[in-house]
Enzyme design. Structure first.
Site, PDB file in Angstrom:
ATOM      1  CD  GLU A 256     -33.235 -20.703   7.167  1.00 56.50           C
ATOM      2  OE1 GLU A 256     -34.447 -20.690   6.885  1.00 56.50           O
ATOM      3  OE2 GLU A 256     -32.630 -21.740   7.476  1.00 56.50           O
ATOM      4  CB  CYS A 290     -39.790 -15.446   6.182  1.00 57.72           C
ATOM      5  SG  CYS A 290     -39.370 -16.119   7.797  1.00 57.72           S
TER       6      CYS A 290
END
Ligand code: NAD
Length: 476
Positions: A256, A290
């Site tokens: 990720e 993010c």
């Protein structure tokens, strides 16, 4: 955890690293020392991995759950830890706020409650997981869910507790034993959580913590022959390094990674909720998310009004955010603003702040007039900095939205739902939000395309990653 000195947590107890070197954990607000952690190396990694492997052995070496825990036991353990964390919410939130610099209210209302929710969600998901079988005239196939084994969880500093529980919940639910390597910048709540599991009766070695630097402790875990899977959240460059190390060892890897997410604003949007949404996506957690919407694409007709209003919003957000994680990171963020100015961008507000307390403060920053191909508009900055780019029609908006190496998430702001659906289908991102941002349902897939990662987390995707699906075919 002893006072200001954190140790590794291995086989249910604090364990010192072989070497005496320690890493200082500093408060991003004023640079004061919070605590120190061991600088673990390969030898310490093997001690932690061997504790996890022994715990797997107690469960029959992967035939059953780590430590011999069955589904009901694992579910009860996750719930019990969730309850005790919730009882100590303030303590956890204070520790998280100190390590990251984020306001205490954010840790109280977002980070820790979301972590508790993660544990409860996977406690329930494992109970509800249905066994699969497939029959034909000639055979019956039974799919067996087995743990992967000893797994490494490597996590970043922006949401330390939340992101650790997001991996740990499904890993434990599926019967694995864990070695977690939290970010060396935010080690405290992970250590508290490991102690919490032991206090709740977790078998020794189920959940181990290895502190240290990424290139040493983290790398040693990825290389360890007794680590069967690596779940990583962090930067794209680190993800690539981990993939290079893990690929020849044929380990399962979930990555990720970073993002440069577009917020696409059409002129027919509901203006005030859009403004609120894109400002939150830009500045929440000082832009250290993010998923943050750091590239704002706006239809020509709305451009000037949006810029003016976002500058007003930015001023309000400066009171709601903490500093950046370190002064080194602040220098990196500042360098992008300087680069933008050099490349012809107009800095509408923000930039580096005076930091009388010696912290890593940085004001919400809005930049206009930059080429979309400029580095400031293309690279992940991970700070409260947005660039705004006008578009004339839907085709140009789509071209700009997808003109990036990243593919994590994006938002669309419009009152035309037909257009929203059409646009969402063509966006090259793992996640799309329409007229909202970061609204989470833990059952749905979470993850990115392109340079934003590989694999998905969330719901059954996390549970599939942390299990080996085996098939037994019996002739009828
Ligand atoms: P980072 O990549 O520097 O570090 C993440 C973790 O990896 C840390 O624990 C670090 O010690 C460890 N590490 C570093 N080098 C390693 C190596 N060679 N081998 C093994 N482990 C190593 O990232 P960061 O600065 O902590 O976090 C910010 C980044 O994380 C941003 O790029 C952000 O977009 C990304 N992020 C992604 C998601 C997502 O879900 N996609 C969520 C949060 C953060």
């Amino acid at each position: 955890m002893k006072g200001d000195t954190l140790s590794n947590w291995i086989a249910g107890q604090a364990v010192e690293a072989a070497g005496s070197e320690r890493i200082e954990n500093l408060d991003p607000r004023d640079g004061t020392l919070i605590n120190t952690i061991p600088c673990s190396g390969p030898k310490d990694a093997e001690v932690a991995v061997s504790a996890a492997s022994s715990c797997m052995e107690q469960g029959g070496g992967g035939q059953g759950g780590a430590g011999g825990l069955n589904v009901a036991d694992r579910s009860a353990l996750l719930r019990s830890v969730a309850d005790s964390v919730e009882r100590r919410l303030e303590q956890y939130a204070e520790a998280e706020s100190r390590d990251t610099g984020k306001p205490l209210e954010v840790a109280m209302e977002v980070d820790i409650p979301r972590g508790v929710e993660n544990l409860r969600f996977f406690a329930q998901a494992i109970e509800e997981r249905q066994p699969m079988s497939f029959s034909s005239a000639s055979s019956v196939n039974e799919v067996l869910d087995r743990p992967v084994g000893s797994v490494a969880l490597i996590t970043p500093w922006n949401f330390p507790f939340h992101l650790l529980t997001w991996k740990l919940g499904p890993a434990i639910a599926m019967g694995n034993a864990i070695v977690a390597k939290p970010s060396e910048l935010t080690p405290t709540t992970a250590t508290m959580l490991a102690e919490e599991f032991t206090g709740a009766g977790a078998p020794d070695g189920l959940f181990n913590i290895l502190h240290g630097k990424g290139a040493e402790a983290g790398d040693a875990l990825v290389r360890s022959e007794n680590i069967n899977a690596v779940s990583f959240t962090g930067g794209t460059a680190t993800g690539r390094t981990i993939a290079e190390v893990a690929a020849p060892l044929l380990k399962k890897v979930s990555l990720e990674l970073g993002g440069k997410n577009p917020s696409v604003v059409f002129a027919d949007c509901e203006f005030s909720s859009t403004l609120e949404g894109i400002a939150k996506a830009a500045f929440f957690n000082s832009g250290q998310v993010c998923l943050c919407g750091s590239r704002i694409l706006v239809e020509d007709a709305l451009h000037d009004a949006l810029v003016e209003s976002l500058v007003e919003q930015a001023a309000q957000w400066s009171d709601r955010i903490g500093p950046l994680i370190t002064k080194e990171h602040r220098n990196k963020v500042a360098s992008y603003v300087a680069l933008a100015a050099k490349d012809g961008g107009r800095i509408m507000c923000g930039g580096e702040e005076e930091s009388p307390e010696d912290g890593a403060w940085f004001a919400p920053t809005v930049i206009c007039g930059l080429e979309h191909s400029s580095r400031t508009a293309q690279e992940e900055i991970f700070g409260p900095v947005v660039t705004i780019h006008p578009f004339k029609d839907e085709d140009e908006a789509l071209q700009l939205a997808n003109d990036t190496d990243f593919g994590l998430a994006g938002t669309i702001w419009t009152s035309d739902m037909v257009r929203a659906q059409r646009f969402a289908q063509k966006m090259e991102t793992g996640m799309v939000w329409v007229n909202t941002w970061n609204e989470r349902d833990l059952r749905v897939p979470f993850g990115g395309m392109k340079q934003s990662g590989s694999g998905r987390e969330g719901g059954r995707w996390s549970m599939d990653f942390f299990s080996e699906a085996r098939n037994v075919c019996v002739k009828q």
